[in-house]
Each structure stands twice: as C-alpha cells, then as structure tokens.
Design a protein around this motif. Sequence first.
Motif, PDB file in Angstrom:
ATOM      1  N   ARG A 203      22.050 182.221 -79.832  1.00 23.21           N
ATOM      2  CA  ARG A 203      23.334 181.559 -80.115  1.00 23.21           C
ATOM      3  C   ARG A 203      24.430 182.597 -80.295  1.00 23.21           C
ATOM      4  NH1 ARG A 203      26.011 176.887 -79.312  1.00 23.21           N
ATOM      5  NH2 ARG A 203      24.423 175.549 -80.260  1.00 23.21           N
ATOM      6  N   ASN A 204      24.138 183.666 -81.001  1.00 24.01           N
ATOM      7  CA  ASN A 204      25.143 184.723 -81.171  1.00 24.01           C
ATOM      8  C   ASN A 204      25.426 185.450 -79.862  1.00 24.01           C
ATOM      9  OD1 ASN A 204      25.287 184.095 -83.864  1.00 24.01           O
ATOM     10  ND2 ASN A 204      24.352 185.986 -84.600  1.00 24.01           N
ATOM     11  N   ARG A 205      24.368 185.759 -79.103  1.00 23.42           N
ATOM     12  CA  ARG A 205      24.561 186.473 -77.843  1.00 23.42           C
ATOM     13  C   ARG A 205      25.318 185.627 -76.825  1.00 23.42           C
ATOM     14  NH1 ARG A 205      19.802 187.036 -75.535  1.00 23.42           N
ATOM     15  NH2 ARG A 205      18.404 186.304 -77.180  1.00 23.42           N
ATOM     16  N   ALA A 206      25.216 184.307 -76.950  1.00 22.29           N
ATOM     17  CA  ALA A 206      25.906 183.398 -76.036  1.00 22.29           C
ATOM     18  C   ALA A 206      27.323 183.077 -76.491  1.00 22.29           C
ATOM     19  CB  ALA A 206      25.112 182.103 -75.891  1.00 22.29           C
ATOM     20  N   ARG A 207      27.706 183.586 -77.644  1.00 24.94           N
ATOM     21  CA  ARG A 207      28.995 183.183 -78.214  1.00 24.94           C
ATOM     22  C   ARG A 207      30.155 183.493 -77.278  1.00 24.94           C
ATOM     23  NH1 ARG A 207      31.475 185.323 -84.025  1.00 24.94           N
ATOM     24  NH2 ARG A 207      33.541 184.388 -83.789  1.00 24.94           N
ATOM     25  N   LEU A 208      30.167 184.675 -76.676  1.00 33.08           N
ATOM     26  CA  LEU A 208      31.284 185.040 -75.801  1.00 33.08           C
ATOM     27  C   LEU A 208      31.351 184.113 -74.594  1.00 33.08           C
ATOM     28  CD1 LEU A 208      33.605 186.914 -74.985  1.00 33.08           C
ATOM     29  CD2 LEU A 208      31.895 188.413 -73.906  1.00 33.08           C
ATOM     30  N   ALA A 209      30.218 183.869 -73.943  1.00 34.37           N
ATOM     31  CA  ALA A 209      30.201 182.995 -72.772  1.00 34.37           C
ATOM     32  C   ALA A 209      30.659 181.585 -73.120  1.00 34.37           C
ATOM     33  CB  ALA A 209      28.799 182.959 -72.164  1.00 34.37           C
ATOM     34  N   VAL A 210      30.143 181.053 -74.212  1.00 32.25           N
ATOM     35  CA  VAL A 210      30.503 179.686 -74.622  1.00 32.25           C
ATOM     36  C   VAL A 210      31.968 179.615 -75.024  1.00 32.25           C
ATOM     37  CG1 VAL A 210      30.072 177.913 -76.366  1.00 32.25           C
ATOM     38  CG2 VAL A 210      28.136 179.070 -75.252  1.00 32.25           C
ATOM     39  N   ASP A 211      32.443 180.611 -75.772  1.00 32.11           N
ATOM     40  CA  ASP A 211      33.831 180.596 -76.234  1.00 32.11           C
ATOM     41  C   ASP A 211      34.822 180.692 -75.078  1.00 32.11           C
ATOM     42  OD1 ASP A 211      33.024 180.379 -78.839  1.00 32.11           O
ATOM     43  OD2 ASP A 211      33.642 182.393 -79.451  1.00 32.11           O
ATOM     44  N   LEU A 212      34.539 181.542 -74.099  1.00 34.55           N
ATOM     45  CA  LEU A 212      35.526 181.683 -73.025  1.00 34.55           C
ATOM     46  C   LEU A 212      35.532 180.438 -72.137  1.00 34.55           C
ATOM     47  CD1 LEU A 212      34.229 182.573 -69.990  1.00 34.55           C
ATOM     48  CD2 LEU A 212      33.730 184.650 -71.264  1.00 34.55           C
ATOM     49  N   ALA A 213      34.380 179.794 -71.952  1.00 37.80           N
ATOM     50  CA  ALA A 213      34.362 178.552 -71.180  1.00 37.80           C
ATOM     51  C   ALA A 213      35.141 177.459 -71.906  1.00 37.80           C
ATOM     52  CB  ALA A 213      32.917 178.110 -70.933  1.00 37.80           C
ATOM     53  N   ARG A 214      34.971 177.365 -73.226  1.00 35.20           N
ATOM     54  CA  ARG A 214      35.745 176.380 -73.998  1.00 35.20           C
ATOM     55  C   ARG A 214      37.237 176.657 -73.905  1.00 35.20           C
ATOM     56  NH1 ARG A 214      32.165 176.638 -79.555  1.00 35.20           N
ATOM     57  NH2 ARG A 214      30.504 175.164 -78.951  1.00 35.20           N
ATOM     58  N   ALA A 215      37.605 177.931 -73.998  1.00 40.48           N
ATOM     59  CA  ALA A 215      39.028 178.285 -73.965  1.00 40.48           C
ATOM     60  C   ALA A 215      39.657 177.928 -72.627  1.00 40.48           C
ATOM     61  CB  ALA A 215      39.195 179.778 -74.250  1.00 40.48           C
ATOM     62  N   VAL A 216      38.922 178.140 -71.557  1.00 38.38           N
ATOM     63  CA  VAL A 216      39.443 177.793 -70.233  1.00 38.38           C
ATOM     64  C   VAL A 216      39.602 176.285 -70.106  1.00 38.38           C
ATOM     65  CG1 VAL A 216      38.871 177.776 -67.770  1.00 38.38           C
ATOM     66  CG2 VAL A 216      38.646 179.880 -69.098  1.00 38.38           C
ATOM     67  N   ARG A 217      38.605 175.527 -70.559  1.00 34.54           N
ATOM     68  CA  ARG A 217      38.717 174.064 -70.490  1.00 34.54           C
ATOM     69  C   ARG A 217      39.886 173.566 -71.321  1.00 34.54           C
ATOM     70  NH1 ARG A 217      37.553 170.662 -66.922  1.00 34.54           N
ATOM     71  NH2 ARG A 217      35.280 170.925 -66.930  1.00 34.54           N
ATOM     72  N   GLU A 218      40.065 174.114 -72.512  1.00 30.95           N
ATOM     73  CA  GLU A 218      41.191 173.698 -73.354  1.00 30.95           C
ATOM     74  C   GLU A 218      42.524 174.021 -72.695  1.00 30.95           C
ATOM     75  OE1 GLU A 218      40.524 175.630 -77.068  1.00 30.95           O
ATOM     76  OE2 GLU A 218      38.770 174.395 -77.586  1.00 30.95           O
ATOM     77  N   GLN A 219      42.565 175.119 -71.961  1.00 32.80           N
ATOM     78  CA  GLN A 219      43.811 175.533 -71.321  1.00 32.80           C
ATOM     79  C   GLN A 219      44.168 174.659 -70.123  1.00 32.80           C
ATOM     80  OE1 GLN A 219      45.970 178.124 -72.276  1.00 32.80           O
ATOM     81  NE2 GLN A 219      47.302 177.192 -70.729  1.00 32.80           N
ATOM     82  N   VAL A 220      43.201 174.378 -69.248  1.00 28.60           N
ATOM     83  CA  VAL A 220      43.533 173.714 -67.981  1.00 28.60           C
ATOM     84  C   VAL A 220      43.121 172.257 -67.938  1.00 28.60           C
ATOM     85  CG1 VAL A 220      43.346 175.913 -66.774  1.00 28.60           C
ATOM     86  CG2 VAL A 220      41.378 174.361 -66.780  1.00 28.60           C
ATOM     87  N   GLY A 221      42.317 171.799 -68.895  1.00 31.33           N
ATOM     88  CA  GLY A 221      41.896 170.407 -68.887  1.00 31.33           C
ATOM     89  C   GLY A 221      41.185 170.057 -67.594  1.00 31.33           C
ATOM     90  N   ASP A 222      41.615 168.938 -66.986  1.00 30.69           N
ATOM     91  CA  ASP A 222      41.027 168.492 -65.722  1.00 30.69           C
ATOM     92  C   ASP A 222      41.965 168.733 -64.547  1.00 30.69           C
ATOM     93  OD1 ASP A 222      38.656 167.579 -66.892  1.00 30.69           O
ATOM     94  OD2 ASP A 222      39.578 165.679 -67.449  1.00 30.69           O
ATOM     95  N   ARG A 223      42.899 169.661 -64.710  1.00 29.39           N
ATOM     96  CA  ARG A 223      43.835 169.906 -63.604  1.00 29.39           C
ATOM     97  C   ARG A 223      43.152 170.603 -62.440  1.00 29.39           C
ATOM     98  NH1 ARG A 223      48.593 173.110 -66.262  1.00 29.39           N
ATOM     99  NH2 ARG A 223      46.936 173.808 -67.687  1.00 29.39           N
ATOM    100  N   ILE A 224      42.143 171.409 -62.718  1.00 25.90           N
ATOM    101  CA  ILE A 224      41.353 172.051 -61.681  1.00 25.90           C
ATOM    102  C   ILE A 224      39.884 171.969 -62.075  1.00 25.90           C
ATOM    103  CG2 ILE A 224      43.170 173.632 -60.927  1.00 25.90           C
ATOM    104  CD1 ILE A 224      41.867 175.816 -62.601  1.00 25.90           C
ATOM    105  N   ALA A 225      39.002 172.249 -61.130  1.00 20.49           N
ATOM    106  CA  ALA A 225      37.573 172.294 -61.443  1.00 20.49           C
ATOM    107  C   ALA A 225      37.230 173.627 -62.102  1.00 20.49           C
ATOM    108  CB  ALA A 225      36.757 172.106 -60.171  1.00 20.49           C
ATOM    109  N   ILE A 226      36.232 173.602 -62.958  1.00 18.99           N
ATOM    110  CA  ILE A 226      35.739 174.813 -63.618  1.00 18.99           C
ATOM    111  C   ILE A 226      34.245 174.914 -63.337  1.00 18.99           C
ATOM    112  CG2 ILE A 226      35.446 176.060 -65.783  1.00 18.99           C
ATOM    113  CD1 ILE A 226      37.702 174.295 -66.940  1.00 18.99           C
TER     114      ILE A 226
END
Length: 401
Positions: A203-226
């Motif tokens: 869970r700790n080692r995955a924190r960066l990957a999970v956090d950056l994916a969440r941040a991208v989704r929060e930024q662009v929503g459904d305007r583009i595919a992720i």
Amino acid sequence: MSAAVPPPRPPEPIPDVLAPARLGPVPLRNRIIKAATFEGVTPDALVTDELIEYHRRPAAGGVAMTTVAYCAVAPEGRTQRAQLWMRPEALPGLRGLAAVVHEAGAAVALQLGHAGPVADARSNRLPSLSPTGGFNPVSLRRDRAATSEDLERVVRAHASAAQLAVEAGADAVELHLGHNYLASAFLSPRLNRRTDAYGGSLRNRARLAVDLARAVREQVGDRIAITAKLNMTDGVRGGLSPEDSLQVARWLQEDGSVDALTLTAGSSLLNPMYLFRGEAPLKEFAAQFPLPQRIGLRTLGRSFLRAYPYEPLYLLEHAQKFREALTLPLILLGGVTDRDGMDRAMAGGFEFVAMARALLREPDLPRRIGQAPDTRSRCTHCNRCMPTIYTGTHCPLIGTR
C-alpha cells in the motif's frame, strides 16, 4: 413449489477488433492502439514536423489511436534532454499534432510520466530521482532519493500535464506506471527500500501510483480517457510480482481513476528485453556510444540485454490472470502482429490490443489486415529498431525483404 431457476445468461459476444468501440468517453474506429514507442525526434523537447509525421503514418494506416511517447511531466523526469516535456511552450506543437492525427481519422493519446531512475541526469543536467538513491547505471552518477515534497510535486505535475493534454486536443492520456520509471520503481521491493509512508508495505509502495492517477482524474474528469501502463512483473529477482501488481490494479479499478490498463512487463533499468523479446541488438546499441562505453557494452552488455525467445502474444499468459480478476477494460500488449492474435485477444476478454514494433515497419498494417485477414507482419523481431531511438526511431529493415 420452488421458484424457477432462471436460465443461464448467454455468453457475451466476442467483439470484432475492427469494429467501432469506446475507451471511456472516447469513440474509436476500432480496437487497435499504437503503443507508445519513444520517437527520438524532439531535439528541443518540443513537437517537430518529424514527430507529427511519425504519428500521422499509423493514424492513416488504420489504428484507432496513436500514443505519443514520452511526454515527461518535469524536466528532470526525461530519459534524456532531447525528449518532450509538458509545459505551455509545448502546446502549439501538440495542437498541430492532434489536428493532423484527427484529420487522418484516429484519436491521439499522450503518455505522461516521470522517468525517475531511468532518467539520464548527465544529459538532463539535473539530478535523477529514485525511491532510495544510489548509483545509477544509466548516467553513471548517483540518484537523489526523492523527498515527500518531490513526490507531491510529481503528483501535481501529472495533473498539470493532463490539463495541458486537454488543451492540446488530445483524446487520452496514458500514465506510465511501468518499466521501473519513477512510479514503477516505487512499486518495486528491490528498488524501494524506504521506511516512510512511501515504502515497506505494498500500500505504501503503491501510494505514488495511486495518488497521481487520482490527481489526474480529479483534474480532467471525463473530458478525456485515462489509461495506465502497469507492469505485471518487473522480470527481475526481487522486483514487483504479478500478485502485487494485480492488487495495485484492483486499487486503481476501485478508485475509478483509469478507464483501462495496458499490461506490460520488464525494467528499462535492469532488464529491458523482458518486454521486447526476440534478438538483443547489442552490437547496434554499442555503436551509438563513445569508445570507452562501446567497449564496456560489447564486453558486459549481455548481462543487461538478455535475449528472450519471441512468440506471438508473449504476455498473454500473465495478462489472462489479470483479465480473470478484474472488470476494468484491459489492453493486451506484446506480440500482437496479425488478425489471428487480435481475435485471440478479443476471445480472451481483452477490450483492446496494442501494437508497436510491427507498425514501425508497416504503419498501414491494420488497414491491410482489414482488407485481407490473412496478412502477416513483416517485422522480424530483430529489435534493431531499438538503438535507432538516438537518431530517430525507425525500422532499419524498411526496403528489405
């Protein structure tokens, strides 16, 4: 009287790989994606006419979407200095590239990521970041252990880069969580020996990957595919295991932060041929370097460029376990070169397939497969295209039979 047992649901029809499909909010003309392959034609870290033409060819050749690689989210996150990185100065060129690809009938994705320990600090003239620090065989210098402030900045940089992708007219972004680039290096127990909130447990080692994916989704929503490119295994002892990778995939699925996963493998830092399979072009790689490094590569390079036999759909066995455990759309990569392989992927439950090397030699291969299903790729899997990244990525066999 007992209730009637409902009849079993009929199996879902197997999709036609050449029929229209959707990736998140994006309509696609078929299910074939050009995978990200570093183009080597951005000497000023900006879009060039050569980069546009590189992506126009497969777009005109029938892929549903072409992926621009590698769009670094920060200057120190480039694998080397002559590599595109996302900032406002890149927008005009990216808009032009998107317009040309759209005119050819395809969608365009930008691959976002931070190279971390795969970055060449000597070329970038900036320290490379890694989970723990230490000697870097890429730059022959020491990496700097990323601080929590560095990692928070990298997360924000992914979100900013995704916003620029929207403004550029891109249809999708692919988050690079593979090949021991920064997020992938944090996932690796071998490379991540931290004892803080970014190390230790999965869970700790995955924190960066999970956090950056969440941040991208929060930024662009459904305007583009992720989408995200995720290592199923690093292919090295002590690296990320398939079991741990599958758990990371489950967390991404639960978050709803990505619309699909591209399943990959191998380590650009420790074992690159685990992804590519086929011949290891050691002589051709060595020829790209000055004499001292050339001799070293010719002498010791086999310990790094290990050859693995090529076979069609060589990542399918690993990927099938992910398909059985996940509901998230999956993109099958690795040895997809003909209609038979594409149909096998569709029958196996994969929503999309990704092609790379075969399109270097024949960018019109998808269109020709549509016209004649028995078409066979002329790619020999010699991997001599790999060293051409230093001079403009291409198939050196074009024009030969």
